[in-house]
Enzyme design. Sequence first.
Site, short mmCIF file in Angstrom:
data_model
loop_
_atom_site.label_atom_id
_atom_site.label_comp_id
_atom_site.label_asym_id
_atom_site.label_seq_id
_atom_site.Cartn_x
_atom_site.Cartn_y
_atom_site.Cartn_z
CB THR A 179 -10.58 4.31 -1.41
OG1 THR A 179 -9.87 4.95 -0.24
CG2 THR A 179 -9.75 3.25 -1.15
CG HIS A 236 -1.97 -1.53 0.89
ND1 HIS A 236 -3.31 -0.47 0.95
CD2 HIS A 236 -1.95 -2.85 1.81
CE1 HIS A 236 -4.28 -2.00 0.69
NE2 HIS A 236 -3.06 -2.58 1.16
CE LYS A 285 -14.32 5.18 0.84
NZ LYS A 285 -13.93 5.74 2.02
CE LYS A 311 -3.11 10.45 2.94
NZ LYS A 311 -3.83 9.38 1.89
C1 26Q Z 1 2.95 1.40 10.57
C2 26Q Z 1 4.29 1.51 12.06
C3 26Q Z 1 3.69 1.86 13.13
C4 26Q Z 1 2.41 1.75 14.02
C5 26Q Z 1 1.75 2.17 11.87
C6 26Q Z 1 2.04 2.11 10.41
C7 26Q Z 1 1.43 2.31 9.37
C8 26Q Z 1 -0.27 1.84 10.14
C9 26Q Z 1 -1.06 2.26 9.58
C10 26Q Z 1 1.64 2.11 8.49
C11 26Q Z 1 0.29 2.74 7.35
C12 26Q Z 1 -0.80 2.51 7.67
C13 26Q Z 1 -1.86 3.24 6.39
C14 26Q Z 1 -1.42 2.84 5.26
C15 26Q Z 1 -2.14 3.50 4.87
O1 26Q Z 1 -3.44 3.46 4.69
N1 26Q Z 1 -1.98 3.44 3.47
C16 26Q Z 1 -3.38 4.05 2.34
O2 26Q Z 1 -4.11 2.49 1.59
C17 26Q Z 1 -5.05 2.66 0.57
C18 26Q Z 1 -5.31 1.31 0.30
O3 26Q Z 1 -5.01 0.89 -0.34
C19 26Q Z 1 -5.03 3.84 -0.54
O4 26Q Z 1 -5.85 3.70 -0.94
C20 26Q Z 1 -3.98 4.86 0.17
O5 26Q Z 1 -3.32 5.32 -1.01
C21 26Q Z 1 -2.97 4.71 1.09
O6 26Q Z 1 -1.60 5.57 1.78
#
Ligand code: 26Q
Length: 823
Positions: free
Chosen positions: A663, A363, A667, A561
């Site tokens: 996403t 992602h 929407k 963003k």
């Molecule tokens: C990592 C390490 C420690 C704590 C938290 C995290 C962590 C948590 C959540 C790292 C990343 C996330 C979330 C990432 C995310 O939401 N990415 C998005 O995913 C969407 C679905 O595929 C895409 O549409 C977005 O472009 C993307 O940014």
Amino acid sequence: MTTREPDQALSVDDLKEKILTHLHVSLGTDRNKASRQAWWRAICSAVNESVFDGLRRTQRTHYKEDTRAVHYFSVEYLMGRLLSSNLHNLGCYQAVADAVEQLGLNLSDLEEQEEDMALGNGGLGRLAACYIDSLATLNYPAVGYGIHYEHGLFQQTFQDGRQIERPDSWREYGNPWEICRPESIQEVAVYGRVETQHDPNGKMTKIWHPGRTIKGVPWDIPVVGYNGSSVNVLRLWESRASDFFNWDVFNSGGYIDAARENVEAETISMVLYPNDETDRGKELRLIQQYFFCSCSLKDIIRRYKRAHGDDWSQFSEQVVIQLNDTHPAIAIPELMRILVDRAGMPWEEAWDICTDVFAYTNHTLLPEALETWSVAMLSKVLPRHMEIIEEIDRRFLVEEVEIMWPGDEGKKRELSILENGGHPRVRMGHLSVVGSFKVNGVAAVHSNLVKTDLFPDMVKLWPDKFVNVTNGVTPRRWIKACNPRLATFLDDQVGDNWPAHLEDLKKLKAKADDKAVQKAFMEIKQQAKIDLASTIRHLTGIQVNPKAIFDVQIKRLHEYKRQHLNLLHILLLYRRILQNPDYDIHPRVFIFGAKAAPGYHLAKEIIYAINKVGEKINHDRRVRNLIKVIFLPNYRVSLAEKIIPAADVSEQISTAGKEASGTGNMKLSMNGALTVGTLDGANIEIAEEVGEDNIAIFGLDVDGVKALDRDGYNSRDYYDNNEELKAVLDWLEGSYFTPSNPGELAIIKHSLLDHGDPYKVLADFEGYVAAQEKIDGWYRDPSVWAKKALINIAGMGKFSSDRSIQDYVRQVWKLEPCNIADK
Ligand code: 26Q
């Protein structure tokens, strides 16, 4: 409320009776004194009669048919509220609304009683929620596995424009949708040491003597498919102190230590990490990941063994596991451990099973977001897993890399799962690619970059492993439930099959020129804007003009963003209005919703800046109400559902190559907003679907960004050569917006001029302003605007999560749908 034959569904009278009965027998109260909370619970209990029965029938059918199933592993699920979406999916929303009205209440009001289930940060977590909706809708056998956090994503308030975080307690008073399943508890071990033993034949075995064990208690949340055929389950694990635990130590010191360790065990599922740089590499996060992966694998294996005993030969035919990013990648060595150490399987055989079972979705490409764990920590927390990872790596380097690139030590360094250096680390992305049979990105451009920029040499080893699955969103929640007026309009225009067959929306294209259709659409949008204006008034005290353009940027706050690019444009308009009293634009309301990770300083300063600039503009009479700036606090799924129907303009302005997909872009467009966007993520595919006349694309593309990086980007050139850009950046430095603390907003200017503007904000500024001028021009003619909006809706068929799930099924999961028996 039967789920199968809507025409035989319970009558409104039956529903009234059921709700009243639950008010009496489940809530122990009476209609004369019931709180709204009690009414809401009574409705949930009435609905759950159908939900739980559907769940039972689904599980029974899947068990009997012994179907292949996908197991979606995700540390995040952003479910939002479930009442309205369950009612819509069961096909009884209107009947329940009527019943509630006859009881003297209003269903929309009561829906507000429900806390959001906010067990995720943003896109990745919401995607998981959309996917389990589509899986159930399409009758695919599937289980979602995750963590039962006690506290979801923090709640946000503003104090003098600054973000304040408060804990989220979504189930403080119990949650009617979840069922505890103590009969399926699992035990998980951590810490300790590994003992090597050799049997008389010289065979080496490894015995892990864990330091501690923790209990995993499963909570099941039923996931109701649209039209109510399948009800799948989301199984979330809660950590508890193990029963093995030494409570019966009689000396008091031991007792206190025991209590402390119990608290530590229960900390594991206590709180969701808010995607914060400062949290990366934290031991508790690793334990969370391992805890839920281990519980889930054991759960899958228990179910498999019920049908197949100790015969592992069918395992990879029955089980596929999708890793939602690398967060659950520790499941790969865990399955190896279970097969090799516990089941006594030869390594090669176990590895074949693993690499037939796992698939991995990437992602993000942002280097700082790629997960790595220090070898030192992994060795401490999961000593046996660290050994297994080293063995996976050793074999990979010898059996794959050395064969393809003999003697090339550089290639081995680049491809190794272990990143060597003074403090070696495990690269979870590399582990996931090596351990999976398919790897996918989440939009076409992103999947290509995964191949060319992130794992180019892995592609040379396994060209067929890499595929694309463009993200999608569920039209049930994101049109039908959140925008009922638009839903009715679509029923009239294209027939009522669109929620399950979103491609039907393309029938709307032929009607985009029809003045009556245009007018009907604009009236629906106007009503939604009036509703949102009242929400804005309620949440902020600010009055906005529903005739203005509602320009929306809703997403996590991050430099890539570029909420600050939006801010610079607002400042430019403000300055033009002040300089020219005749300056003519259609009135616009800029609406933001965003949480910043608590430790992300600059992101929080951007929130502060938008709030301060907004305060000034909103109170400046010279602005003549031409522009307003609204930052809605506590952005979350249920707030998105109120904003999206009312949006005219969708801001999708990330630096090209940085937003994997997005996403929210889908929407908003589905609800008739026009996109101002860069050629990034799924915006590119949205542009392909709606055509370039119906979207305002601007700025550098991926190659343009790369060229700037290659040739040397100097943001100062843009500052020096654009008088208006210079003026608005300088404006931030003074005391105009923060009279009591001059210079408070200067940090934004400095990040753009003195710290290299890593996300090319200044390079894209001019193009962005031009795109916004184009939007303003289009809006002046309601017929031009309505036509473009209708063509946007008509073009959104591709972006149903049903299509994404079909792509996964065909390219990755190879599942068959399963019809659910009536009994
Ligand atoms: C990592 C390490 C420690 C704590 C938290 C995290 C962590 C948590 C959540 C790292 C990343 C996330 C979330 C990432 C995310 O939401 N990415 C998005 O995913 C969407 C679905 O595929 C895409 O549409 C977005 O472009 C993307 O940014």
